[in-house]
Design a protein around this motif. Structure first.
Motif, mmCIF file in Angstrom:
data_model
loop_
_atom_site.group_PDB
_atom_site.id
_atom_site.type_symbol
_atom_site.label_atom_id
_atom_site.label_comp_id
_atom_site.label_asym_id
_atom_site.label_seq_id
_atom_site.Cartn_x
_atom_site.Cartn_y
_atom_site.Cartn_z
ATOM 1 N N MET A 188 40.032 10.432 4.397
ATOM 2 C CA MET A 188 38.678 10.503 3.839
ATOM 3 C C MET A 188 38.557 9.689 2.562
ATOM 4 O O MET A 188 37.612 8.913 2.386
ATOM 5 C CB MET A 188 38.307 11.969 3.578
ATOM 6 C CG MET A 188 36.971 12.189 2.893
ATOM 7 S SD MET A 188 37.073 12.148 1.073
ATOM 8 C CE MET A 188 38.081 13.596 0.760
ATOM 9 N N ALA A 192 36.294 6.373 2.218
ATOM 10 C CA ALA A 192 35.184 6.455 1.272
ATOM 11 C C ALA A 192 35.240 5.344 0.237
ATOM 12 O O ALA A 192 34.220 4.947 -0.329
ATOM 13 C CB ALA A 192 35.176 7.815 0.586
ATOM 14 N N VAL A 218 36.780 14.446 10.141
ATOM 15 C CA VAL A 218 36.236 14.591 8.790
ATOM 16 C C VAL A 218 34.713 14.653 8.821
ATOM 17 O O VAL A 218 34.095 15.534 8.212
ATOM 18 C CB VAL A 218 36.703 13.427 7.889
ATOM 19 C CG1 VAL A 218 35.911 13.389 6.579
ATOM 20 C CG2 VAL A 218 38.190 13.549 7.594
ATOM 21 N N LEU A 219 34.105 13.715 9.513
ATOM 22 C CA LEU A 219 32.647 13.680 9.578
ATOM 23 C C LEU A 219 32.089 14.947 10.227
ATOM 24 O O LEU A 219 31.069 15.496 9.779
ATOM 25 C CB LEU A 219 32.183 12.442 10.351
ATOM 26 C CG LEU A 219 32.454 11.086 9.691
ATOM 27 C CD1 LEU A 219 31.997 9.963 10.604
ATOM 28 C CD2 LEU A 219 31.768 10.980 8.333
ATOM 29 N N LEU A 222 32.501 17.991 7.765
ATOM 30 C CA LEU A 222 31.636 17.910 6.590
ATOM 31 C C LEU A 222 30.166 17.757 6.971
ATOM 32 O O LEU A 222 29.305 17.664 6.095
ATOM 33 C CB LEU A 222 32.060 16.728 5.712
ATOM 34 C CG LEU A 222 33.485 16.808 5.143
ATOM 35 C CD1 LEU A 222 33.768 15.586 4.268
ATOM 36 C CD2 LEU A 222 33.699 18.082 4.355
ATOM 37 N N LEU A 224 28.599 15.196 8.303
ATOM 38 C CA LEU A 224 28.096 13.898 7.877
ATOM 39 C C LEU A 224 28.019 12.989 9.094
ATOM 40 O O LEU A 224 28.718 13.204 10.090
ATOM 41 C CB LEU A 224 29.012 13.286 6.809
ATOM 42 C CG LEU A 224 29.226 14.121 5.543
ATOM 43 C CD1 LEU A 224 30.280 13.483 4.652
ATOM 44 C CD2 LEU A 224 27.919 14.289 4.778
ATOM 45 N N ARG A 227 30.067 6.666 7.400
ATOM 46 C CA ARG A 227 30.961 6.469 6.258
ATOM 47 C C ARG A 227 30.153 6.265 4.978
ATOM 48 O O ARG A 227 30.661 6.550 3.887
ATOM 49 C CB ARG A 227 31.938 5.326 6.510
ATOM 50 C CG ARG A 227 31.326 3.968 6.755
ATOM 51 C CD ARG A 227 32.400 2.972 7.162
ATOM 52 N NE ARG A 227 33.434 2.850 6.151
ATOM 53 C CZ ARG A 227 34.647 2.332 6.383
ATOM 54 N NH1 ARG A 227 34.969 1.932 7.600
ATOM 55 N NH2 ARG A 227 35.523 2.229 5.415
ATOM 56 N N GLU A 229 27.465 8.012 4.141
ATOM 57 C CA GLU A 229 27.250 9.377 3.662
ATOM 58 C C GLU A 229 28.544 9.966 3.113
ATOM 59 O O GLU A 229 28.530 10.712 2.131
ATOM 60 C CB GLU A 229 26.721 10.255 4.797
ATOM 61 C CG GLU A 229 25.286 9.950 5.193
ATOM 62 C CD GLU A 229 24.760 10.952 6.208
ATOM 63 O OE1 GLU A 229 25.513 11.885 6.575
ATOM 64 O OE2 GLU A 229 23.594 10.804 6.635
ATOM 65 N N LEU A 230 29.677 9.625 3.740
ATOM 66 C CA LEU A 230 30.967 10.116 3.264
ATOM 67 C C LEU A 230 31.270 9.583 1.866
ATOM 68 O O LEU A 230 31.760 10.319 0.994
ATOM 69 C CB LEU A 230 32.074 9.706 4.231
ATOM 70 C CG LEU A 230 33.495 10.124 3.836
ATOM 71 C CD1 LEU A 230 33.617 11.636 3.816
ATOM 72 C CD2 LEU A 230 34.511 9.513 4.800
ATOM 73 N N THR A 231 30.984 8.295 1.653
ATOM 74 C CA THR A 231 31.212 7.703 0.335
ATOM 75 C C THR A 231 30.372 8.407 -0.729
ATOM 76 O O THR A 231 30.852 8.709 -1.827
ATOM 77 C CB THR A 231 30.879 6.202 0.350
ATOM 78 O OG1 THR A 231 31.740 5.538 1.275
ATOM 79 C CG2 THR A 231 31.053 5.584 -1.033
ATOM 80 N N TRP A 233 29.195 11.472 -0.547
ATOM 81 C CA TRP A 233 29.739 12.839 -0.662
ATOM 82 C C TRP A 233 30.955 12.853 -1.586
ATOM 83 O O TRP A 233 31.069 13.695 -2.474
ATOM 84 C CB TRP A 233 30.106 13.344 0.725
ATOM 85 C CG TRP A 233 30.651 14.747 0.792
ATOM 86 C CD1 TRP A 233 29.939 15.895 0.982
ATOM 87 C CD2 TRP A 233 32.023 15.131 0.686
ATOM 88 N NE1 TRP A 233 30.783 16.979 0.989
ATOM 89 C CE2 TRP A 233 32.070 16.540 0.804
ATOM 90 C CE3 TRP A 233 33.217 14.435 0.493
ATOM 91 C CZ2 TRP A 233 33.266 17.256 0.746
ATOM 92 C CZ3 TRP A 233 34.403 15.147 0.428
ATOM 93 C CH2 TRP A 233 34.423 16.545 0.553
ATOM 94 N N ALA A 234 31.868 11.893 -1.374
ATOM 95 C CA ALA A 234 33.079 11.827 -2.194
ATOM 96 C C ALA A 234 32.766 11.427 -3.636
ATOM 97 O O ALA A 234 33.359 11.947 -4.585
ATOM 98 C CB ALA A 234 34.067 10.833 -1.577
#
Length: 240
Positions: A188, A192, A218-219, A222, A224, A227, A229-231, A233-234
């Protein structure tokens, strides 16, 4: 020179030699342990470092520390069986002695990992991007009692231990990350930061297909969808 004089000279030379730092390497990835051995090979050959044991999980690490009483443990943060902090909890230094010192060596440079590991008893924390020469120097310094950090990580520790309002909310971040496995956290963070699947695979010594599988998990966990949205989020949780 007589035999007695020669023997005295050899004894003096031996007496003046600095003993090697006795090291245990703890990481659950065999390929990474092999990489550490390769990075330290020069120091081992020069008699600066003695690799006395390796371990792949908490139980093996605790047993190695108790058996060999090394000067320094190169300790991964995320391990099967409870993580690096659990190793330090189960294998403390004997009272009244310097004992074994711990140097965290991790792919993670997230604030909650750094602060939690230092609070757990580590004398330093460096990332796996460190060079072999830098790693040898870090091992020696920790053995001598110094605290050693990769440059950007020192700020996390200073903020946390001086009560800075900028210190990251460690407990809250840990709660959010509980849904992910240790490997999923590693994937993750790299994704991210913009790493491609192949780059993550090289960094973690796994296949691109395995990276893709972890990313999907991971997505999903979470909730999401991308990626991007993951960035975000992180970033919101100061994990980058």
């Amino acid at each position: 020179m007589t035999a007695e004089q020669q023997g005295a000279g050899q004894a003096a030379t031996g007496a003046g030699r600095v003993p090697p730092v006795r090291v245990v390497v703890v990481d659950d990835h065999a390929m990474f342990r092999a990489g550490v051995r390769a990075e330290l090979a020069g120091a081992v050959g020069r008699g600066e470092v003695d690799l006395v044991a390796e371990a792949a999980d908490v139980a093996e690490a605790v047993a190695a520390v108790r058996t060999h009483a090394p000067d320094v443990v190169l300790l991964d943060v995320h391990l099967p069986g409870g993580g690096g902090v659990e190793v330090m909890r189960q294998a403390p230094a004997p009272a009244g002695t310097p004992g074994t010192r711990y140097l965290a060596l991790s792919v993670s440079d997230a604030a909650e990992d750094v602060i939690g590991t230092i609070r757990g008893g580590a004398r330093g924390y460096v990332t796996k991007t460190i060079t072999g020469e830098e790693l040898v120097a870090a091992v020696r310094r920790v053995a001598e009692g110094d605290a050693v950090f990769s440059p950007r990580l020192a700020g996390f520790v200073l903020d946390a231990f001086t009560g800075s309002p900028d210190a990251p909310p460690v407990a809250a971040v840990d709660e959010d990350l509980d849904r992910l496995t240790e490997r999923e956290r590693e994937v993750m963070r790299l994704i991210a930061r913009g790493y491609a699947y192949k780059e993550v695979a090289r960094e973690l010594f796994i296949s691109p297909k395995t990276v893709e599988t972890h990313m999907g998990s991971v997505l999903r966990k979470l909730q999401l969808s991308s990626r991007h949205e993951l960035t975000r989020w992180a970033s919101d949780r100061r994990l980058l």
